[in-house]
Design an enzyme around this catalytic site. Structure first.
Site, short mmCIF file in Angstrom:
data_model
loop_
_atom_site.label_atom_id
_atom_site.label_comp_id
_atom_site.label_asym_id
_atom_site.label_seq_id
_atom_site.Cartn_x
_atom_site.Cartn_y
_atom_site.Cartn_z
N ARG A 43 0.79 -1.24 0.00
CA ARG A 43 0.00 0.00 0.00
C ARG A 43 0.82 1.29 0.00
O ARG A 43 0.26 2.38 0.04
CB ARG A 43 -0.96 0.05 1.21
CG ARG A 43 -2.00 -1.05 1.21
CD ARG A 43 -3.21 -0.65 2.03
NE ARG A 43 -2.85 -0.19 3.36
CZ ARG A 43 -3.73 0.31 4.23
NH1 ARG A 43 -4.99 0.42 3.89
NH2 ARG A 43 -3.35 0.70 5.43
N ASP A 44 2.14 1.19 -0.02
CA ASP A 44 2.95 2.41 -0.04
C ASP A 44 4.14 2.26 -0.97
O ASP A 44 5.23 2.73 -0.68
CB ASP A 44 3.42 2.75 1.39
CG ASP A 44 3.97 4.17 1.49
OD1 ASP A 44 3.53 5.04 0.71
OD2 ASP A 44 4.86 4.41 2.33
N LEU A 45 3.93 1.58 -2.08
CA LEU A 45 5.01 1.41 -3.05
C LEU A 45 5.28 2.73 -3.74
O LEU A 45 4.37 3.35 -4.30
CB LEU A 45 4.63 0.36 -4.09
CG LEU A 45 4.81 -1.10 -3.69
CD1 LEU A 45 4.21 -2.01 -4.76
CD2 LEU A 45 6.28 -1.45 -3.48
N ASN A 49 10.83 3.92 -1.65
CA ASN A 49 10.73 2.68 -0.87
C ASN A 49 11.29 1.47 -1.61
O ASN A 49 11.10 0.34 -1.19
CB ASN A 49 9.27 2.39 -0.50
CG ASN A 49 8.79 3.26 0.65
OD1 ASN A 49 9.59 3.82 1.38
ND2 ASN A 49 7.48 3.38 0.79
#
Length: 299
Positions: A43-45, A49
């Site tokens: 959910r935070d690609l 990251n």
């Protein structure tokens, strides 16, 4: 975790050929598949990251959301949010810039660049939106969407041969299947791994590997009191030794060069003395040459 050379933010500003781009995407998709098989949605690609080495090997950082088994059916449909993120990252790799500029907060206005480029969602999809978001979209002008041939024209892709032109067509097709607003119509991880642009790298021992072991947070919680005691004891012992002028485990005078001052010898292993030069720092860097690492022989 091994030391990596850079994050993907730096790679975005490089001119990547199709081999390197598709290999990076293949590794992202493998990583997502492994996370999903372990019951984790990232959910935070985003580029910051994702870290890479000079041989184009890639790792995904910051796991975000373990899924409870009771909500698995609900979560499975939302796993394609990670595919959307990969599509956005691929778009950045191609264009060299963010394709859907948003804000640090999740606001309805963040949908504006998406809708303006991909078109106003269907009425069927609008029913799935929260009322506030749906009202916002319905009150926006209607957009027909821009064709992917215009969003990602041939000239922004590597095109040095007929083979590159075929790869460009495949890359654009993959983008069009990942950047779909309706998650129910978006390509899945498994389908993306089998896409012609990606499947050239497909290795069952990688893509079908067992899921990673889920980290047990309770184990850390049980160990924290003991760790706190040990850290406190170490700090108190150090202060006591320093107060008395006795510091254990210091190298003897003979081990330090006679030409070095005390400040020089104490900073030998200081992190500030480490080289921070990164192998992916510029477009002209040869460390990502296609003839090295896993891309050897691609051209």
């Amino acid at each position: 975790m091994e030391l990596m050379d850079a994050n993907l933010c730096q790679v975005i500003h490089m001119e990547l050929d199709h081999e390197r781009m598709s290999y990076l995407l293949y590794q992202m998709l493998c990583g997502i598949k492994h996370l999903h098989s372990a019951g984790i949605i990232h959910r935070d690609l985003k580029p910051s990251n994702i870290v890479v080495k000079s041989d184009c090997t890639l790792k995904i950082l910051t796991l975000a959301w373990p899924v409870q088994h009771s909500s698995w059916a609900w979560a499975t449909k939302r796993m394609v949010i990670d595919i959307w993120s990969v599509g956005c990252i691929m778009g950045e790799l191609v264009k060299g810039c963010v394709i859907f500029q948003g804000t640090d907060r999740i606001l309805p206005q963040d949908l504006d660049p998406v809708i303006e480029q991909l078109g106003t969602p269907s009425a069927e999809f609008m029913k799935k939106l929260q009322p506030t978001v749906r009202n916002y979209v319905e009150n926006r002008p209607k957009y027909p969407g821009i064709k992917f041939e215009e969003l990602f024209p041939d000239w922004i892709f590597p095109s040095e041969s007929e083979r590159d032109k075929i790869k460009t067509s495949q890359a654009r097709d993959l983008l069009s299947k990942m950047l779909v607003i309706d998650p129910d119509k978006r390509i899945s991880v498994d389908e993306a791994l089998r896409h012609p642009y990606i499947t050239v790298w497909y290795d069952p021992t990688e893509a079908e590997a067992p899921p990673p072991q889920i980290y047990d947070a309770q184990l850390e919680e049980r160990e924290q009191p003991q760790l706190k005691k040990l850290i406190y004891k170490e700090v108190m012992d150090w202060e006591e030794r320093s107060k008395n002028g006795v510091v254990k485990d210091q190298p003897s005078d003979a081990a330090v060069s006679s030409n070095a001052t005390p400040s020089q010898s104490s900073s030998i292993n200081d992190i500030s003395s480490m080289s921070t030069e990164q192998t992916l720092a510029s477009d002209t860097d040869s460390s990502l040459d296609a003839s090295t690492g896993p891309l050897e022989g691609c051209r």
